[in-house]
Design a protein around this motif. Structure first.
Motif, PDB file in Angstrom:
ATOM      1  N   MET A 124      -5.910   7.003   6.159  1.00  0.00           N
ATOM      2  CA  MET A 124      -6.713   6.556   5.022  1.00  0.00           C
ATOM      3  C   MET A 124      -7.965   7.418   4.940  1.00  0.00           C
TER       4      MET A 124
ATOM      5  N   TYR B  50      -4.959  -5.294   7.089  1.00  0.00           N
ATOM      6  CA  TYR B  50      -3.812  -4.434   6.851  1.00  0.00           C
ATOM      7  C   TYR B  50      -2.661  -4.856   7.759  1.00  0.00           C
TER       8      TYR B  50
ATOM      9  N   ASP C 127     -11.276  -1.116  -0.491  1.00  0.00           N
ATOM     10  CA  ASP C 127     -10.163  -0.997   0.463  1.00  0.00           C
ATOM     11  C   ASP C 127     -10.307  -1.992   1.613  1.00  0.00           C
TER      12      ASP C 127
ATOM     13  N   VAL D  93       0.826  -1.198   0.000  1.00  0.00           N
ATOM     14  CA  VAL D  93       0.000   0.000   0.000  1.00  0.00           C
ATOM     15  C   VAL D  93       0.865   1.255   0.000  1.00  0.00           C
TER      16      VAL D  93
ATOM     17  N   LEU E 126     -12.283   6.444   1.915  1.00  0.00           N
ATOM     18  CA  LEU E 126     -12.233   4.985   1.834  1.00  0.00           C
ATOM     19  C   LEU E 126     -13.330   4.441   0.918  1.00  0.00           C
TER      20      LEU E 126
ATOM     21  N   VAL F  93      -4.014   3.912  -4.171  1.00  0.00           N
ATOM     22  CA  VAL F  93      -4.342   4.688  -2.972  1.00  0.00           C
ATOM     23  C   VAL F  93      -3.756   6.097  -3.016  1.00  0.00           C
TER      24      VAL F  93
END
Length: 128
Positions: free
Chosen positions: A82, A93, A89, A48, A85, A63
């Motif tokens: 973040m 993570y 997504d 990411v 969103l 992203v």
């Protein structure tokens, strides 16, 4: 050894925001390069964003403009802010740490084999 502990995941509606944290401890040499990865069910783990010990960053195209990676060296913590969103997504993570390769943190940054240490993960769920 390096230990990584993620926090900050949760459930949010599309368009919302979350901030993930990764608290790092242990050998600082072995965590010069820090990154966030994510893995959705049935999909491969993907990079990411990443940050080096100088604070330079890189993000995945998917992203860019929505997610921001940063670090607070005094707190030994890496963050992933973040925003905006989307349901896509939704994933687990993971925080990852590794050494520089050839003096560089960003060559091959999105490959899981580049990192030696991983956290346990924190779930992010985005509903439409």
């Amino acid at each position: 050894q390096v230990q990584l502990v993620e926090s900050g995941g949760g459930s949010v509606q599309a368009g919302g925001s979350l901030r993930l944290s990764c608290l790092a401890s242990g050998n600082t040499y072995r965590r010069k390069c820090m990154a966030w990865f994510r893995q959705a069910p049935g999909k491969e783990r993907e990079g990411v964003a990443a940050v080096n010990d100088f604070g330079q960053t890189i993000e995945a195209d998917s992203v860019k403009g929505r997610f921001t990676i940063s670090q607070d060296n005094a707190k030994n913590t890496v963050y992933l802010q973040m925003n905006s969103l989307k349901p896509e997504d939704t994933a687990m993570y993971y925080c990852a740490a590794g050494e520089r390769h050839g003096g560089n943190c960003f060559s091959g940054w999105g490959s899981i084999v580049r990192y030696n240490y991983w956290g346990q993960g924190t779930q992010v769920t985005v509903s439409s």
